[in-house]
Design a protein around this motif. Structure first.
Motif, PDB file in Angstrom:
ATOM      1  N   GLN A 138     -79.131-124.632  34.741  1.00 21.64           N
ATOM      2  CA  GLN A 138     -77.881-125.170  34.249  1.00 21.64           C
ATOM      3  C   GLN A 138     -76.717-124.218  34.519  1.00 21.64           C
ATOM      4  O   GLN A 138     -75.584-124.540  34.220  1.00 21.64           O
ATOM      5  CB  GLN A 138     -78.002-125.432  32.743  1.00 21.64           C
ATOM      6  N   ASN A 139     -76.992-123.058  35.036  1.00 20.15           N
ATOM      7  CA  ASN A 139     -75.948-122.086  35.289  1.00 20.15           C
ATOM      8  C   ASN A 139     -75.344-122.332  36.659  1.00 20.15           C
ATOM      9  O   ASN A 139     -76.050-122.563  37.632  1.00 20.15           O
ATOM     10  CB  ASN A 139     -76.561-120.673  35.209  1.00 20.15           C
ATOM     11  N   LYS A 140     -74.008-122.301  36.750  1.00 14.79           N
ATOM     12  CA  LYS A 140     -73.346-122.589  38.005  1.00 14.79           C
ATOM     13  C   LYS A 140     -73.582-121.498  39.044  1.00 14.79           C
ATOM     14  O   LYS A 140     -73.475-121.763  40.239  1.00 14.79           O
ATOM     15  CB  LYS A 140     -71.842-122.761  37.746  1.00 14.79           C
ATOM     16  N   SER A 141     -73.848-120.293  38.612  1.00 14.22           N
ATOM     17  CA  SER A 141     -74.093-119.211  39.547  1.00 14.22           C
ATOM     18  C   SER A 141     -75.458-119.385  40.205  1.00 14.22           C
ATOM     19  O   SER A 141     -76.334-120.069  39.686  1.00 14.22           O
ATOM     20  CB  SER A 141     -74.048-117.867  38.816  1.00 14.22           C
ATOM     21  N   VAL A 142     -75.597-118.755  41.370  1.00 12.57           N
ATOM     22  CA  VAL A 142     -76.898-118.723  42.035  1.00 12.57           C
ATOM     23  C   VAL A 142     -77.697-117.609  41.389  1.00 12.57           C
ATOM     24  O   VAL A 142     -77.284-116.452  41.383  1.00 12.57           O
ATOM     25  CB  VAL A 142     -76.744-118.463  43.547  1.00 12.57           C
ATOM     26  N   LEU A 143     -78.849-117.964  40.802  1.00 16.45           N
ATOM     27  CA  LEU A 143     -79.645-116.987  40.072  1.00 16.45           C
ATOM     28  C   LEU A 143     -80.913-116.635  40.838  1.00 16.45           C
ATOM     29  O   LEU A 143     -81.594-117.518  41.354  1.00 16.45           O
ATOM     30  CB  LEU A 143     -80.013-117.525  38.691  1.00 16.45           C
ATOM     31  N   VAL A 144     -81.209-115.364  40.898  1.00 10.75           N
ATOM     32  CA  VAL A 144     -82.401-114.874  41.582  1.00 10.75           C
ATOM     33  C   VAL A 144     -83.229-114.079  40.583  1.00 10.75           C
ATOM     34  O   VAL A 144     -82.721-113.180  39.904  1.00 10.75           O
ATOM     35  CB  VAL A 144     -82.035-113.984  42.786  1.00 10.75           C
ATOM     36  N   LYS A 145     -84.504-114.404  40.481  1.00  9.78           N
ATOM     37  CA  LYS A 145     -85.401-113.708  39.569  1.00  9.78           C
ATOM     38  C   LYS A 145     -85.627-112.274  40.053  1.00  9.78           C
ATOM     39  O   LYS A 145     -85.957-112.045  41.204  1.00  9.78           O
ATOM     40  CB  LYS A 145     -86.736-114.449  39.485  1.00  9.78           C
ATOM     41  N   VAL A 146     -85.440-111.336  39.134  1.00  5.31           N
ATOM     42  CA  VAL A 146     -85.620-109.930  39.504  1.00  5.31           C
ATOM     43  C   VAL A 146     -86.707-109.238  38.692  1.00  5.31           C
ATOM     44  O   VAL A 146     -87.223-108.207  39.110  1.00  5.31           O
ATOM     45  CB  VAL A 146     -84.304-109.141  39.371  1.00  5.31           C
ATOM     46  N   ALA A 147     -87.063-109.781  37.519  1.00  6.73           N
ATOM     47  CA  ALA A 147     -88.077-109.101  36.713  1.00  6.73           C
ATOM     48  C   ALA A 147     -88.699-110.034  35.698  1.00  6.73           C
ATOM     49  O   ALA A 147     -88.035-110.918  35.163  1.00  6.73           O
ATOM     50  CB  ALA A 147     -87.481-107.894  35.996  1.00  6.73           C
TER      51      ALA A 147
ATOM     52  N   PRO B   3     -85.837-116.064  27.508  1.00  5.26           N
ATOM     53  CA  PRO B   3     -87.085-115.849  26.767  1.00  5.26           C
ATOM     54  C   PRO B   3     -88.123-116.891  27.173  1.00  5.26           C
ATOM     55  O   PRO B   3     -87.828-118.081  27.228  1.00  5.26           O
ATOM     56  CB  PRO B   3     -86.669-116.029  25.299  1.00  5.26           C
ATOM     57  N   ASP B   4     -89.331-116.454  27.452  1.00  9.41           N
ATOM     58  CA  ASP B   4     -90.425-117.364  27.793  1.00  9.41           C
ATOM     59  C   ASP B   4     -91.361-117.566  26.598  1.00  9.41           C
ATOM     60  O   ASP B   4     -91.858-118.666  26.374  1.00  9.41           O
ATOM     61  CB  ASP B   4     -91.219-116.811  28.977  1.00  9.41           C
ATOM     62  N   VAL B   5     -91.609-116.499  25.854  1.00  6.78           N
ATOM     63  CA  VAL B   5     -92.431-116.561  24.648  1.00  6.78           C
ATOM     64  C   VAL B   5     -91.739-115.704  23.590  1.00  6.78           C
ATOM     65  O   VAL B   5     -91.365-114.564  23.867  1.00  6.78           O
ATOM     66  CB  VAL B   5     -93.859-116.030  24.890  1.00  6.78           C
ATOM     67  N   SER B   6     -91.560-116.264  22.404  1.00  4.03           N
ATOM     68  CA  SER B   6     -90.911-115.499  21.349  1.00  4.03           C
ATOM     69  C   SER B   6     -91.397-115.941  19.978  1.00  4.03           C
ATOM     70  O   SER B   6     -91.994-117.008  19.831  1.00  4.03           O
ATOM     71  CB  SER B   6     -89.386-115.648  21.431  1.00  4.03           C
TER      72      SER B   6
ATOM     73  N   SER C 205     -90.128-112.352  28.713  1.00  2.80           N
ATOM     74  CA  SER C 205     -88.858-112.893  29.185  1.00  2.80           C
ATOM     75  C   SER C 205     -88.729-112.696  30.685  1.00  2.80           C
ATOM     76  O   SER C 205     -89.440-111.885  31.282  1.00  2.80           O
ATOM     77  CB  SER C 205     -87.672-112.223  28.465  1.00  2.80           C
ATOM     78  N   THR C 206     -87.840-113.462  31.286  1.00  2.00           N
ATOM     79  CA  THR C 206     -87.578-113.371  32.718  1.00  2.00           C
ATOM     80  C   THR C 206     -86.112-113.026  32.928  1.00  2.00           C
ATOM     81  O   THR C 206     -85.236-113.604  32.278  1.00  2.00           O
ATOM     82  CB  THR C 206     -87.901-114.697  33.428  1.00  2.00           C
ATOM     83  N   LEU C 207     -85.868-112.086  33.810  1.00  2.00           N
ATOM     84  CA  LEU C 207     -84.515-111.615  34.083  1.00  2.00           C
ATOM     85  C   LEU C 207     -84.055-112.137  35.437  1.00  2.00           C
ATOM     86  O   LEU C 207     -84.754-111.986  36.438  1.00  2.00           O
ATOM     87  CB  LEU C 207     -84.477-110.083  34.076  1.00  2.00           C
ATOM     88  N   TYR C 208     -82.879-112.767  35.450  1.00  2.00           N
ATOM     89  CA  TYR C 208     -82.278-113.297  36.672  1.00  2.00           C
ATOM     90  C   TYR C 208     -80.941-112.608  36.901  1.00  2.00           C
ATOM     91  O   TYR C 208     -80.177-112.375  35.964  1.00  2.00           O
ATOM     92  CB  TYR C 208     -82.031-114.798  36.569  1.00  2.00           C
ATOM     93  N   VAL C 209     -80.639-112.313  38.152  1.00  2.00           N
ATOM     94  CA  VAL C 209     -79.338-111.752  38.503  1.00  2.00           C
ATOM     95  C   VAL C 209     -78.462-112.861  39.059  1.00  2.00           C
ATOM     96  O   VAL C 209     -78.929-113.746  39.771  1.00  2.00           O
ATOM     97  CB  VAL C 209     -79.463-110.602  39.538  1.00  2.00           C
ATOM     98  N   GLN C 210     -77.192-112.849  38.696  1.00  2.00           N
ATOM     99  CA  GLN C 210     -76.232-113.797  39.256  1.00  2.00           C
ATOM    100  C   GLN C 210     -75.846-113.292  40.650  1.00  2.00           C
ATOM    101  O   GLN C 210     -75.219-112.254  40.787  1.00  2.00           O
ATOM    102  CB  GLN C 210     -75.012-113.912  38.357  1.00  2.00           C
TER     103      GLN C 210
END
Length: 292
Positions: free
Chosen positions: A61-70, A148-151, A262-267
């Motif tokens: 849903q984010n307008k930026s292009v997101l790339v998974k980094v961690a 967050p994937d599991v919390s 959790s999963t971290l994405y960079v814009q």
């Protein structure tokens, strides 16, 4: 990393009305009673994770292009990431303050001291930022989305509730929180975050309506605003009751979110995203990094 402990950027979270998620486990929840929502209260109900310009929004849903980094796995690893991000954010803010102080400092010893403090702060941030980059693919210079994937959702106990807790056998202090819900997938966490915002908005609308009612002077206008406020308050209390039923959650209590994964994405720019996809194709895996 041996960063000092600082609480991560927090987001106030509230749970709104929606069906019980299959991943929600209330086996550890205390007996809950539905208390009417208090429109004059603005008590925080959940402190959640974020990074600089990082939100828990859905990447799609984010307008930026997101790339998974961690992928950050484990409560300890997520807590450490949370603290470390806040540390480098605080360091950046301190550099801004020191730079402003340098500009105001008189020439001579005072200015030399201000310059030395600024240089030391910049050097420390650069070193810590490099460590963050190696560990998580994170840089203070970029914007990120952390999902967050599991919390676990924990209610913060009152002093009276803490006193009633059984004394730990190991001699430690009684817990100040109690788990009320498990969110075991990304969709459940996303639904939680989305509905949190909706219920907060409902409370804000009710507060605004109450303020308008208190300021009304004409009889007809006051009656109209009273009707508006009554309707908004009913909707708020209905939503609060549904949250209590589904999650042992009440708007007037304080909660915390404990992230287990959790999963971290960079814009990223489209060019960066394309390059990351190409690199991933060459190694046969999605671009990601799991901290050790």
């Amino acid at each position: 990393m041996n960063f000092q402990t600082i609480v991560l950027v927090s987001a106030t979270c509230v749970l709104a009305f929606f069906p019980v998620l299959t991943s929600c486990n209330q086996s550890d929840a205390p007996a809950a009673k539905t208390a009417p929502a208090t429109v004059g209260s603005n008590a925080p109900v959940t402190s959640a994770q974020q990074t600089n310009s990082t939100s828990a929004s859905n990447p799609s849903q984010n307008k930026s292009v997101l790339v998974k980094v961690a992928t950050i796995d484990g409560v300890v690893a997520n807590d450490e990431f949370t603290r470390n991000v806040q540390v480098v954010q605080a360091q950046r803010q301190e550099i801004v303050r020191l730079n402003e102080a340098l500009q105001k400092a008189d020439a001579g010893a005072a200015r030399d001291q201000a310059q030395a403090q600024l240089d030391a702060a910049v050097k420390k941030l650069e070193a810590d930022n490099q460590t963050m980059s190696k560990t998580y693919g994170y840089s203070i210079m970029r914007n990120y989305v952390r999902v967050p994937d599991v919390s676990q959702i924990l209610v913060v106990l009152t002093e009276e509730e803490i006193a009633k807790q059984p004394a730990p056998t190991d001699g430690s202090a009684p817990s100040k929180t109690l788990k009320v819900c498990s969110l075991n997938d990304t969709q459940a966490n996303q639904s939680f975050q989305d509905n949190v915002q909706k219920l907060q908005q409902m409370r804000q609308q009710a507060v605004a309506a109450k303020d308008a009612l208190d300021k009304a002077t004409e009889t007809n206008d006051k009656a109209y605003k009273q009707g508006q406020f009554d309707q908004l308050l009913k909707q708020l209390n209905d939503a609060n009751a549904e949250a209590t039923k589904a999650y042992a959650f009440n708007l007037n209590r304080q909660y915390q979110m404990q992230i287990e994964k959790s999963t971290l994405y960079v814009q990223a720019t489209p060019e960066e995203a394309a390059a990351a996809a190409k690199d991933a194709a060459n190694v046969g895996a999605a671009p990601s990094a799991t901290p050790k």
